[in-house]
Motif scaffolding. Sequence first.
Motif, PDB file in Angstrom:
ATOM      1  N   GLN A 188     -10.262  -1.751  -4.429  1.00 17.56           N
ATOM      2  CA  GLN A 188      -8.611  -2.248  -4.535  1.00 17.56           C
ATOM      3  C   GLN A 188      -9.166  -3.196  -3.296  1.00 17.56           C
ATOM      4  OE1 GLN A 188      -5.882   0.685  -2.381  1.00 17.56           O
ATOM      5  NE2 GLN A 188      -5.665   1.650  -5.286  1.00 17.56           N
ATOM      6  N   TYR A 189      -9.669  -3.248  -1.760  1.00 12.51           N
ATOM      7  CA  TYR A 189      -9.607  -4.665  -2.137  1.00 12.51           C
ATOM      8  C   TYR A 189     -10.509  -5.429  -2.460  1.00 12.51           C
ATOM      9  CZ  TYR A 189      -9.531  -1.253   2.524  1.00 12.51           C
ATOM     10  OH  TYR A 189      -9.369  -0.356   4.427  1.00 12.51           O
ATOM     11  N   SER A 202      -6.249   1.462   4.416  1.00 14.82           N
ATOM     12  CA  SER A 202      -5.713  -0.032   3.798  1.00 14.82           C
ATOM     13  C   SER A 202      -5.230  -1.308   4.391  1.00 14.82           C
ATOM     14  CB  SER A 202      -5.821   0.626   2.635  1.00 14.82           C
ATOM     15  OG  SER A 202      -6.755   1.876   1.678  1.00 14.82           O
ATOM     16  N   PRO A 203      -4.029  -1.132   4.876  1.00 13.28           N
ATOM     17  CA  PRO A 203      -3.199  -2.205   4.583  1.00 13.28           C
ATOM     18  C   PRO A 203      -3.491  -3.099   5.703  1.00 13.28           C
ATOM     19  CG  PRO A 203      -1.888  -0.337   4.831  1.00 13.28           C
ATOM     20  CD  PRO A 203      -2.534   0.261   4.925  1.00 13.28           C
ATOM     21  N   ILE A 209      -4.961   5.951   3.608  1.00  7.66           N
ATOM     22  CA  ILE A 209      -4.186   4.292   2.970  1.00  7.66           C
ATOM     23  C   ILE A 209      -3.294   4.263   3.212  1.00  7.66           C
ATOM     24  CG2 ILE A 209      -3.440   4.139   0.018  1.00  7.66           C
ATOM     25  CD1 ILE A 209      -4.886   7.131  -0.993  1.00  7.66           C
ATOM     26  N   HIS A 210      -2.352   4.445   3.303  1.00 14.06           N
ATOM     27  CA  HIS A 210      -1.107   4.213   4.183  1.00 14.06           C
ATOM     28  C   HIS A 210      -1.292   3.557   5.585  1.00 14.06           C
ATOM     29  CE1 HIS A 210       2.336   3.640   6.142  1.00 14.06           C
ATOM     30  NE2 HIS A 210       2.129   4.472   7.121  1.00 14.06           N
ATOM     31  N   ALA A 221      -0.219   4.061  -3.012  1.00 10.47           N
ATOM     32  CA  ALA A 221      -0.795   5.084  -2.783  1.00 10.47           C
ATOM     33  C   ALA A 221       0.624   5.827  -3.139  1.00 10.47           C
ATOM     34  CB  ALA A 221      -0.168   5.272  -0.831  1.00 10.47           C
ATOM     35  N   TYR A 247       0.647  -1.276   0.211  1.00 14.48           N
ATOM     36  CA  TYR A 247       0.598  -0.424  -0.027  1.00 14.48           C
ATOM     37  C   TYR A 247       0.550   1.272  -0.345  1.00 14.48           C
ATOM     38  CZ  TYR A 247      -4.856  -1.403  -0.118  1.00 14.48           C
ATOM     39  OH  TYR A 247      -6.295  -1.606  -0.765  1.00 14.48           O
TER      40      TYR A 247
END
Length: 511
Positions: A462-463, A315-316, A311-312, A190, A186
């Motif tokens: 994205q997932y 998301s991960p 996002i950083h 990103a 990610y």
Amino acid sequence: MPTLWPIPIFGILWVIWKVVLHWRDRRVIQQHQCAPIPSYPHKDPFLGYDLHRLLEKSKQTNGLLPTIETLYKTYGNGRTFRALTWGIPTLYTTDPKNIQAVLATHFDRFGVEPIRKAFNDPWIGPGIVISDGPLWKSSRALLKPLFAKSHFADFQKIEVHVNKLIRTLEEVDETVDLQPYFSHLYVNLAMEFLFGLPAEELLPKVQMNIDDFLSEMQVALRGVQRRVALGPMLKIAPKDQPWQNACQRVHRIFDYCIDQTIMDATDPPCDPDGIPSEAAQHGFSLVRELVKETQDRKYIRDQLLSVFLPIHNGSPIAISDLFFQLARHPEVWEGLRKESLDVGNQPLTFEVLKSMKYLNCVIRESLRLLAPLDRVLRLALSDTVLPRGGGPTGEEAIYIKQGTLVDIRTNLLHRDKSFWGPDAAEFRPDRWLRSDLRPKWEFLPFGGGARHCPANNFVLTQYAFIITKFARRFVAVENQDPVHEFVDEYNFSKSSKNGVKVRLVPGSQFD
């Protein structure tokens, strides 16, 4: 001898003003038939430090969720109670009607800037995350179009990184912790979205590698969390030099990219054959779109960080938590793999991913139980009436004063048995196939109202892409962690303290 007559006059005026305010409050309470709010019985009636200490201690022992559940049942009416947070009147609520009022109906009466500005300065400045009012509106208007479908429905870039990750994991025939792998994935995604180049290509230009950058980010985020925990004591706390150093190092990376983009905008670089530069060939980047609007470097950096952080950091963690669940529910992985293979060898498009019903059920169910951000905070900017929370049953209206902190615990909201059923605490994606399950203010993985995450479709797509690629390639995701339950770790967001330890079993694939 100095004249003292103004002192009693001001005292009298202050008393009169307080009486007028009290009379006005009583009139509003009677008009809306507001009832008293159940209260937590503080041992410290001035700061409420006893409750703060209880919650912080429960975090360390993986007991935050049951502790908060007990507080609601014991001292509230099931969904609402009031307490103190460092001396600030605080309304704890998981009532969907109140949440709708705070985040939508009475949106202008609640804000985040008084909460977030001091804790984040100078890490991140005014923008879509920090600000209220006109500044927030202008930032959101600037950023929201950049998350249009046209900017994320092309999977060419993400496919390169996901395929590379899968090839790496195929070579690991033993236990692997997926959490750091998804963090690397990610940070590349990103930075490519923000700057046109992935982190593995961009960071060496500023003499840094991905692991060092992630370490700096961890120090920065832990510093913000520490500042939030300190509350008003932040004003007298000693200077956090490691935090400030980490902020400055991250800022230098962003500033370098912004400066390069501004230079490129005025004099686009080309090689000797007239071919555009490496970054320009990568197509869309958020920084280039922002430079078209302004060349104020700090403003651009603040907007970029506002986009980069979720996002950083979010998301991960969310995709790691999803694999945490899948490793403990092999039947769900089998269902995902079957649906992924049933699609055939057609390219994965936005429309194909959206049509995969079970896949989307699995994603929603994981976000319901393990959303990285499980708390929403707002501060009342004016006196306000909320629809429920008063009286012994919590069905009567309540009146809260300006300056009241509203603390919404979505981890409780998402486990409310009265809405989700008796199995609300269980991971069961099939529940989303029910035609009668239509959550509105009962499900808030991306917030709600005007401040809901503008990138939610971008993130969910994205997932879906990542999970489908993994399901096509791996027959099984086997749990290798002796601890079955999820152990919380809080560092700005909630993640798995024990990581995501699995063994991936390769199989046939289309890709």
